[in-house]
Design an enzyme around this catalytic site. Structure first.
Site, PDB file in Angstrom:
ATOM      1  N   LYS A 169      40.990  55.571  54.324  1.00 28.94           N
ATOM      2  CA  LYS A 169      40.921  55.592  52.865  1.00 28.94           C
ATOM      3  C   LYS A 169      41.975  56.565  52.344  1.00 28.94           C
ATOM      4  CE  LYS A 169      38.285  57.059  48.893  1.00 28.94           C
ATOM      5  NZ  LYS A 169      37.204  57.946  48.407  1.00 28.94           N
ATOM      6  N   GLY A 177      32.313  58.201  40.397  1.00 26.36           N
ATOM      7  CA  GLY A 177      31.683  58.181  39.092  1.00 26.36           C
ATOM      8  C   GLY A 177      30.276  57.643  39.038  1.00 26.36           C
ATOM      9  N   THR A 204      28.596  62.007  45.964  1.00 26.49           N
ATOM     10  CA  THR A 204      27.874  63.013  45.185  1.00 26.49           C
ATOM     11  C   THR A 204      26.579  62.474  44.593  1.00 26.49           C
ATOM     12  OG1 THR A 204      30.003  64.004  44.621  1.00 26.49           O
ATOM     13  CG2 THR A 204      28.112  64.724  43.347  1.00 26.49           C
TER      14      THR A 204
END
Length: 268
Positions: free
Chosen positions: A101, A189, A211
């Protein structure tokens, strides 16, 4: 029903990809990933020990490559050269592993992608035989440029990394989905399960998050919720939602053969 996510020629049952940072320890990391059902886990090479520090706990003891597809990433890199160097190191540490990535950040405050440097790094990495999944802006033109360079997946942000703000621009995401033939995965997000479901309902091929799970009050419970959100969103997309009808209602029950009010009164 077989509905697998295919990346770089390999099929996966789960469309949820998860990160390995911000957990209290590797045991919690493993428990959350098990609850998520994820098969691809991303690892920040600059922040996580996968063998480069032999005297420290090794993440690979908790998440062995025999059980998961590891996705080394370039979190913390701000130039193409740093990103390329980091992924070359990852390839050495993981015995020639090439699925990676790429993320090249613009600044430490917003963590927004630096697209000129990202494009530069992608070109180098593809030429060196890497299979590049790439974090990018939600810009359909630059997403297409990344596909044309040979990236195996594009990963536009939904909102800023770690913000939990959800999908702020669904219209751009849909433009990317319509124009790109490689998998499109929302990256960054997502805050809760409904955000993941919305991404999948829009037609995204998958969602990557860290997160949203690791910073939850109960990471393991949240991981399970995210799994369900991704699955529900994908099924809703495949089912095809009903069309929206502004200012017009439609009864849920059939109207044919209804007994009129007058007929009811007469019968009484």
């Amino acid at each position: 029903m077989q509905d697998q996510l295919v990346i770089a020629g390999k099929a996966y049952d789960s469309r949820l990809l998860v990160g390995t940072g911000k957990y209290k320890d590797f045991a919690e990391t493993r428990a959350a990933i098990d609850a998520s059902g994820a098969q691809i886990v991303t690892v920040a090479i600059r922040r996580t020990n996968i063998g480069q520090n032999p005297d420290e706990p090794n993440l690979l003891d908790s998440l062995p490559p025999s059980q998961f597809t590891l996705l080394p990433n370039t979190a913390g890199c701000y130039t193409a050269i740093d990103a390329v160097r980091t992924l070359r190191l990852a390839r050495e540490l993981l015995d020639g592993h090439t699925l990676v990535k790429l993320e090249v950040l613009g600044d430490p405050q917003s963590l927004f992608p630096n697209m000129p440097e990202t494009l530069k790094a992608a070109k180098i990495l593809v030429a060196e035989g890497f299979k590049v999944m790439v974090y990018c802006a939600d810009d359909p033109i630059q997403a297409k440029m990344l596909e044309d360079l040979g990236c195996v997946a594009v990963m536009p942000l939904a909102s800023l990394i770690g913000s939990g703000m959800g999908i702020l621009n669904p219209w751009n995401l849909q433009l990317i989905i319509e124009r790109i033939s490689v998998p499109v995965l929302v990256d960054a997000g997502v805050g809760t399960a409904s955000d993941a479901a919305i991404a999948m309902e829009l037609g995204c091929d998958g969602v990557l998050m860290n997160t949203a799970i690791a910073a939850a009050r109960d990471p393991v419970l949240m991981a399970g919720a995210m799994k369900k959100g991704v699955e529900a969103g994908r099924e809703a997309f495949l089912a095809g939602r009903m069309p929206k009808k502004l200012y017009s209602a439609s009864p849920s029950s059939p109207t044919g053969g209804m007994i009129s009010g007058a007929a009811q009164v007469k019968a009484a």
